[in-house]
Design a protein around this motif. Structure first.
Motif, PDB file in Angstrom:
ATOM      1  N   ILE A  41       0.853  -1.181   0.000  1.00 35.75           N
ATOM      2  CA  ILE A  41       0.000   0.000   0.000  1.00 35.75           C
ATOM      3  C   ILE A  41       0.891   1.233   0.000  1.00 35.75           C
ATOM      4  O   ILE A  41       2.045   1.185   0.441  1.00 35.75           O
ATOM      5  CB  ILE A  41      -0.960   0.046   1.209  1.00 35.75           C
ATOM      6  N   ALA A  42       0.376   2.330  -0.501  1.00 31.60           N
ATOM      7  CA  ALA A  42       1.110   3.595  -0.482  1.00 31.60           C
ATOM      8  C   ALA A  42       0.558   4.488   0.619  1.00 31.60           C
ATOM      9  O   ALA A  42      -0.609   4.385   1.002  1.00 31.60           O
ATOM     10  CB  ALA A  42       1.008   4.292  -1.836  1.00 31.60           C
ATOM     11  N   ALA A  43       1.414   5.372   1.110  1.00 30.62           N
ATOM     12  CA  ALA A  43       0.980   6.304   2.138  1.00 30.62           C
ATOM     13  C   ALA A  43      -0.056   7.282   1.596  1.00 30.62           C
ATOM     14  O   ALA A  43      -0.883   7.792   2.344  1.00 30.62           O
ATOM     15  CB  ALA A  43       2.184   7.066   2.693  1.00 30.62           C
ATOM     16  N   ARG A  44      -0.002   7.523   0.291  1.00 34.69           N
ATOM     17  CA  ARG A  44      -0.939   8.463  -0.331  1.00 34.69           C
ATOM     18  C   ARG A  44      -0.879   8.244  -1.836  1.00 34.69           C
ATOM     19  O   ARG A  44      -0.059   7.470  -2.336  1.00 34.69           O
ATOM     20  CB  ARG A  44      -0.554   9.907  -0.007  1.00 34.69           C
ATOM     21  N   ASP A  45      -1.746   8.943  -2.583  1.00 34.96           N
ATOM     22  CA  ASP A  45      -1.710   8.869  -4.031  1.00 34.96           C
ATOM     23  C   ASP A  45      -0.390   9.407  -4.547  1.00 34.96           C
ATOM     24  O   ASP A  45       0.159  10.374  -4.015  1.00 34.96           O
ATOM     25  CB  ASP A  45      -2.860   9.673  -4.648  1.00 34.96           C
ATOM     26  N   VAL A  77      13.192   6.371   3.876  1.00 34.42           N
ATOM     27  CA  VAL A  77      11.753   6.646   4.008  1.00 34.42           C
ATOM     28  C   VAL A  77      11.373   7.478   2.798  1.00 34.42           C
ATOM     29  O   VAL A  77      11.710   8.655   2.714  1.00 34.42           O
ATOM     30  CB  VAL A  77      11.435   7.390   5.312  1.00 34.42           C
ATOM     31  N   ALA A  78      10.722   6.848   1.829  1.00 41.55           N
ATOM     32  CA  ALA A  78      10.506   7.471   0.527  1.00 41.55           C
ATOM     33  C   ALA A  78       9.037   7.418   0.139  1.00 41.55           C
ATOM     34  O   ALA A  78       8.498   6.338  -0.100  1.00 41.55           O
ATOM     35  CB  ALA A  78      11.339   6.762  -0.542  1.00 41.55           C
ATOM     36  N   PRO A  79       8.374   8.583   0.085  1.00 37.45           N
ATOM     37  CA  PRO A  79       7.012   8.596  -0.448  1.00 37.45           C
ATOM     38  C   PRO A  79       7.018   8.111  -1.902  1.00 37.45           C
ATOM     39  O   PRO A  79       8.019   8.264  -2.592  1.00 37.45           O
ATOM     40  CB  PRO A  79       6.623  10.083  -0.371  1.00 37.45           C
ATOM     41  N   PRO A  80       5.923   7.538  -2.378  1.00 34.75           N
ATOM     42  CA  PRO A  80       4.610   7.457  -1.731  1.00 34.75           C
ATOM     43  C   PRO A  80       4.392   6.223  -0.871  1.00 34.75           C
ATOM     44  O   PRO A  80       3.397   6.149  -0.172  1.00 34.75           O
ATOM     45  CB  PRO A  80       3.657   7.427  -2.926  1.00 34.75           C
ATOM     46  N   ASP A  81       5.305   5.220  -0.927  1.00 33.17           N
ATOM     47  CA  ASP A  81       5.045   4.027  -0.125  1.00 33.17           C
ATOM     48  C   ASP A  81       5.568   4.151   1.297  1.00 33.17           C
ATOM     49  O   ASP A  81       5.222   3.352   2.153  1.00 33.17           O
ATOM     50  CB  ASP A  81       5.590   2.766  -0.798  1.00 33.17           C
ATOM     51  N   GLY A  82       6.382   5.173   1.573  1.00 32.94           N
ATOM     52  CA  GLY A  82       6.841   5.427   2.921  1.00 32.94           C
ATOM     53  C   GLY A  82       6.390   6.791   3.395  1.00 32.94           C
ATOM     54  O   GLY A  82       6.048   7.658   2.594  1.00 32.94           O
ATOM     55  N   ALA A  83       6.415   7.011   4.705  1.00 33.43           N
ATOM     56  CA  ALA A  83       5.983   8.297   5.266  1.00 33.43           C
ATOM     57  C   ALA A  83       6.732   8.536   6.569  1.00 33.43           C
ATOM     58  O   ALA A  83       6.875   7.635   7.399  1.00 33.43           O
ATOM     59  CB  ALA A  83       4.480   8.317   5.501  1.00 33.43           C
TER      60      ALA A  83
END
Length: 303
Positions: free
Chosen positions: A110-114, A187-193
């Motif tokens: 899952i991703a932290a966001r779109d 910690v790399a968006p979008p899958d990390g936050a």
């Protein structure tokens, strides 16, 4: 800024070779060394006779063969996954086919966001979208096998589905990529936050595990001290980013070279995503602002 963290980069384990690292834990390191994976992914065999294998690694016939050779004459009851990056979970497919073991642990990716288009391409490059567990473990849920148990400890941040696993028989924690002894965690968006990552560090600080067995590199032997140092480093990084905003930097591309002088060029993209993760969290907390939804190419200011 990471000099205050007691890293240990002396790890020298031959790839695809089983090593007994404790009375009930064996380790096999995949040969997928890189700037992101150190010497390769650590797969762990837990127990004797009937065993669980944690993080079988990438899709690699050699790693699968090494794991199967290591457990010759034993039964693999479970394949346990900490998170769905492609250096950790894809090997479960071949290992399950060879052993009939159940795949358990984290939920699907899952991703932290779109994600915008650029971030989505980065996510596709690292995420195992085909991962399909037989059983998802919730925070605090226990997997029992052969008189032993692994308890899921939800540690979102590196990925939003990340789990660590507490092994009570040895007062140990399999920390996946949430805490590693050789480097800070990406910690790399979008899958990390960053917000959930920091909360997960705080959560681990309340535990009394004696040792961590991470997804890359050697063990963390003083985990509470180490986690405190990692959290302090992240807070210092946030302060440095805020200082750059106050000095007039507005773009991530301006901030990265000032904060990561001398960084391996192959890691510049990861550094930009790490700064982005901090800025995204800072915007959410009202410490910084952006000219729209936080993104890699947004214009940022100190609030």
């Amino acid at each position: 800024m990471a000099e205050d963290i007691p890293f240990d980069r002396s790890f020298d384990a031959p790839p695809k070779t089983v090593v007994q690292v404790s009375p009930l834990i064996r380790r096999v390191v995949a040969g997928n060394a890189s700037p992101f994976t150190f010497t390769g992914t650590c797969s762990y065999i837990v127990g004797r006779g009937t065993v669980a294998i944690i993080d079988p690694g990438p899709e690699d016939a050699g790693q699968t063969a090494a794991l199967l050779a290591a457990v010759g004459g034993e039964t693999v009851s479970h394949i346990v996954i900490t998170h769905t990056h492609r250096d950790h979970s894809p090997g479960a497919v071949a290992l399950k086919a060879a052993t009939g073991a159940l795949v358990v642990g984290c939920g699907p990716h899952i991703a932290a966001r779109d994600a915008n288009a650029t971030e989505a391409r980065r996510l596709d490059a690292s995420a195992d979208m085909a991962y399909a567990p037989d059983r998802v473990l919730a925070d605090g849920e226990t997997l029992d096998f052969n008189g032993l148990s692994l308890q899921a400890v939800a540690t979102p941040g590196h990925t939003m589905n990340h789990l660590a696993f507490a092994f009570a028989a040895e007062n140990a924690l399999f920390s996946g990529d949430h805490v590693m002894g050789w480097s800070t965690t990406i910690v790399a968006p979008p899958d990390g936050a960053m917000g959930p990552y920091m909360a997960s560090l705080d959560k681990l600080r309340t535990r009394n595990d004696a040792i961590y067995w991470p997804g890359h590199g050697g063990p963390v032997s003083e985990p509470q001290r180490f986690v405190r140092a990692i959290a302090s480093h992240r807070r210092a990084r946030e302060t440095a980013i805020l200082q750059r905003l106050k000095a007039g930097d507005r773009l991530i591309a301006q901030i990265v070279p000032r904060l990561y002088d001398g960084l391996d060029p192959r890691l510049h993209g990861a550094a930009a995503l790490s700064v982005f993760a901090h800025l995204e969290d800072m915007v959410q907390r009202g410490i910084a602002s952006s000219d729209g939804p936080a993104a890699l190419d947004s214009v940022y200011e100190a609030a």
